[in-house]
Design a protein around this motif. Structure first.
Motif, PDB file in Angstrom:
ATOM      1  N   SER A  34       0.838  -1.202   0.000  1.00 55.49           N
ATOM      2  CA  SER A  34       0.000   0.000   0.000  1.00 55.49           C
ATOM      3  C   SER A  34       0.874   1.253   0.000  1.00 55.49           C
ATOM      4  CB  SER A  34      -0.924   0.014   1.219  1.00 55.49           C
ATOM      5  OG  SER A  34      -1.868  -1.032   1.152  1.00 55.49           O
ATOM      6  N   ASP A  35       0.431   2.271  -0.727  1.00 55.99           N
ATOM      7  CA  ASP A  35       1.204   3.507  -0.781  1.00 55.99           C
ATOM      8  C   ASP A  35       0.748   4.470   0.309  1.00 55.99           C
ATOM      9  OD1 ASP A  35      -1.205   4.512  -1.660  1.00 55.99           O
ATOM     10  OD2 ASP A  35      -0.568   4.838  -3.725  1.00 55.99           O
ATOM     11  N   LEU A  36       1.283   5.664   0.258  1.00 56.45           N
ATOM     12  CA  LEU A  36       1.019   6.668   1.291  1.00 56.45           C
ATOM     13  C   LEU A  36      -0.461   7.018   1.386  1.00 56.45           C
ATOM     14  CD1 LEU A  36       3.197   9.809   1.860  1.00 56.45           C
ATOM     15  CD2 LEU A  36       0.729  10.064   1.646  1.00 56.45           C
ATOM     16  N   LEU A  37      -1.117   7.204   0.244  1.00 57.36           N
ATOM     17  CA  LEU A  37      -2.529   7.583   0.254  1.00 57.36           C
ATOM     18  C   LEU A  37      -3.401   6.459   0.813  1.00 57.36           C
ATOM     19  CD1 LEU A  37      -2.802   9.348  -3.225  1.00 57.36           C
ATOM     20  CD2 LEU A  37      -2.801  10.431  -0.972  1.00 57.36           C
ATOM     21  N   GLN A  38      -3.112   5.237   0.416  1.00 55.34           N
ATOM     22  CA  GLN A  38      -3.883   4.102   0.925  1.00 55.34           C
ATOM     23  C   GLN A  38      -3.680   3.940   2.432  1.00 55.34           C
ATOM     24  OE1 GLN A  38      -1.972   1.329  -1.704  1.00 55.34           O
ATOM     25  NE2 GLN A  38      -3.813   1.061  -2.939  1.00 55.34           N
ATOM     26  N   THR A  39      -2.438   4.104   2.865  1.00 54.50           N
ATOM     27  CA  THR A  39      -2.143   3.985   4.287  1.00 54.50           C
ATOM     28  C   THR A  39      -2.892   5.032   5.097  1.00 54.50           C
ATOM     29  OG1 THR A  39       0.062   3.097   3.808  1.00 54.50           O
ATOM     30  CG2 THR A  39      -0.296   4.006   6.005  1.00 54.50           C
ATOM     31  N   ALA A  40      -2.930   6.260   4.590  1.00 54.98           N
ATOM     32  CA  ALA A  40      -3.635   7.329   5.295  1.00 54.98           C
ATOM     33  C   ALA A  40      -5.129   7.032   5.393  1.00 54.98           C
ATOM     34  CB  ALA A  40      -3.401   8.660   4.589  1.00 54.98           C
ATOM     35  N   LYS A  41      -5.704   6.453   4.328  1.00 62.41           N
ATOM     36  CA  LYS A  41      -7.126   6.093   4.359  1.00 62.41           C
ATOM     37  C   LYS A  41      -7.400   5.032   5.427  1.00 62.41           C
ATOM     38  CE  LYS A  41      -8.214   7.169  -0.478  1.00 62.41           C
ATOM     39  NZ  LYS A  41      -8.637   6.631  -1.788  1.00 62.41           N
ATOM     40  N   VAL A  42      -6.509   4.054   5.519  1.00 62.94           N
ATOM     41  CA  VAL A  42      -6.668   3.005   6.523  1.00 62.94           C
ATOM     42  C   VAL A  42      -6.534   3.598   7.922  1.00 62.94           C
ATOM     43  CG1 VAL A  42      -5.639   0.895   7.459  1.00 62.94           C
ATOM     44  CG2 VAL A  42      -5.907   1.168   4.982  1.00 62.94           C
TER      45      VAL A  42
END
Length: 259
Positions: A94-102
């Protein structure tokens, strides 16, 4: 009494050799010793200082594999009250944006959050943008690169150090804060704290529990298509000083377009 969530991450030890996997060019975490990122220790320390002054509760939150439990336990042994661990094989890559969403979805699982504290950037990815993206997703004000944090009723004040001087920021709670290396000196876990950490609650959540989709390497907005090991260092150029050493050094630097 503020209810504080601290973001923590288990990263490869900077003293270990860090490399990318041959299969998908993601970070090979099994090849290096894993530790709680030092900047996260400072984030935890700041949360504990605020708790000691104003009361409240500190929850450490981590997204990572089963192994990340070690980092979570250190946060608990320092004095945090409980933890949330998001662990799911589908998160790999997962990239930065996906991680932030999680992270945003996981913060939403913690009741009545007043403050989210993070480090400025992780020592592995060094993106430095997760706190800002998280604040946007949560709809919270962001106060980043903090050197000093003060809670005053329903507001938070931050002193940020820059090359030009000090900047003073203020926002209403709830808010997201990121801290820098000069914020404090983290405490060492005591034996009592280490033993107590074993009994503190750790809630485990999956991606399905959070209702987040499109995570993992296949859905990432950026990918590494090729990687190669860092080349070995080559021998340097030796300059014999026979009265013209300075000229020779200057000529070499000019040839390298450094001056």
């Amino acid at each position: 009494m503020p209810n504080i969530v601290v973001l923590v991450k288990q990263v490869p030890d900077t003293y270990s050799e860090r490399k990318l996997s041959d299969s998908d060019y993601t970070l090979d975490r099994e090849s290096a010793d894993a530790v709680l990122d030092e900047i996260n220790e400072r984030a935890i320390e700041e949360a504990l200082v605020i708790k000691e002054a104003h009361g409240g509760e500190v929850t450490v939150l981590s997204v990572g594999p089963d192994r990340a439990t070690e980092a979570i336990r250190k946060g608990l042994s320092m004095g945090a009250d409980k933890a949330v661990h998001v662990v799911d094989d589908s998160l790999h890559g997962s990239d930065l944006l996906q991680t932030a969403k999680v992270l945003a979805a996981a913060v939403g699982k913690v009741e009545d959050v007043d403050l989210v504290i993070a480090g400025n950037e992780a020592s592995d990815g060094q993106g430095g943008a997760v706190p800002a993206v998280l604040a946007e997703l949560l709809g919270y004000p962001q106060l980043t690169h903090a050197r000093k944090v003060e809670i005053d009723g329903s507001s938070v004040k931050v002193t940020r150090e820059t090359d030009e001087g000090l900047t003073h920021l203020e926002a209403s709670l709830p808010a997201v804060i990121s801290v820098g290396e000069k914020i404090n000196e983290p405490r060492y876990p005591s034996f009592k704290g280490i033993m107590a950490a074993k009994k503190k609650p750790v809630e485990t959540l999956s991606v399905a529990d959070l209702g987040v989709d499109e995570v993992g390497l296949a859905a990432a907005w950026s990918t590494v298509t090729e990687a190669a090991p860092k080349p070995p260092r080559e021998a340097g150029q030796r300059v014999e000083d026979e009265g013209d050493g300075g000229v020779k050094v200057a000529e070499y630097l000019a040839a390298q377009k450094l001056i």
